[in-house]
Scaffold this active site. Sequence first.
Site, mmCIF file in Angstrom:
data_model
loop_
_atom_site.group_PDB
_atom_site.id
_atom_site.type_symbol
_atom_site.label_atom_id
_atom_site.label_comp_id
_atom_site.label_asym_id
_atom_site.label_seq_id
_atom_site.Cartn_x
_atom_site.Cartn_y
_atom_site.Cartn_z
ATOM 1 N N LYS A 102 -23.725 10.654 -37.409
ATOM 2 C CA LYS A 102 -24.281 10.112 -38.520
ATOM 3 C C LYS A 102 -23.630 9.180 -39.358
ATOM 4 O O LYS A 102 -24.238 7.995 -39.600
ATOM 5 C CB LYS A 102 -25.016 10.969 -39.314
ATOM 6 N N TYR A 140 -22.053 16.606 -35.683
ATOM 7 C CA TYR A 140 -23.497 15.707 -35.971
ATOM 8 C C TYR A 140 -23.163 14.894 -37.337
ATOM 9 O O TYR A 140 -23.506 13.613 -37.301
ATOM 10 C CB TYR A 140 -24.433 16.784 -36.559
ATOM 11 N N ASP A 183 -36.176 8.636 -22.681
ATOM 12 C CA ASP A 183 -34.905 9.534 -22.754
ATOM 13 C C ASP A 183 -33.862 8.261 -23.453
ATOM 14 O O ASP A 183 -33.506 7.927 -22.652
ATOM 15 C CB ASP A 183 -34.317 10.114 -21.730
#
Length: 255
Positions: free
Chosen positions: A159, A155, A63
């Site tokens: 990035k 997101y 994880d």
Amino acid sequence: MKGLNGKVAIVTGGGSGIGEAIVLRLAEEGCKVALFDINGAAAEQVAAKASSAAGSVTPFIADITNMDAVEAAVAQVEETLGPIWMLVNNAGWDQITPFLKTTPELWQKIINLNLYGPIHMHAAVCKRMAERNAGRVINVASDAGRVGTSHEAVYSACKGGTIAFGKSIARELARNNVLVNSVCPGPTDTPAMAAVAGTGEEAQKWKDSMARGIPLRRMGKADDYAGIIAFLGSDDADYITGQTISVSGGLTMHG
């Protein structure tokens, strides 16, 4: 590729999609690949596919949102396979939703995997690389982090943050011969994409519409990225660091 045979490489999120393609390519190049994935069954299936490759694939359930779990898994890789030469931060996830309809709980889930995950991996792996004065890190980012994408705001931020973080680490660790680069896929037809877009006629129309906006007139495939990542991990890329390379069929063309 020169210099990959026998090298140890970690690939996160290697149980499907782009990650699976990277794992299989690096195994073909002779790497000893440590496949990190939260889905143990998927990781085992990919490892079985690589059974005839020149290298090997060893699954690790990890994880990456948990720093302690990352430290333990990385230590196990070095104990089992040897010194880590190459880290590919590929694991990622998103839920496509207009930002104003999202919640702080969703933001945190996206940030934990897409930003903290790579940071955790850098912290655990790069200190070992720096001690040995050798290593390669390739972050699988996204063109969403360069130009933004509707309905993927958090997101995209993750990035973009990963790209900037990678450039900063590339500067810090250049003296230690640890090279850090980012590869930015464009729209890609993977199981993750199918989970978002669905299947059937409407989903196909959406994919066809997206493909028409790409100069090469098709969406990416998982195999489209494995070659550049293998190259960046090889001796052929010894003078490349801090770079961001889009692999998007020409959808984004940066100078």
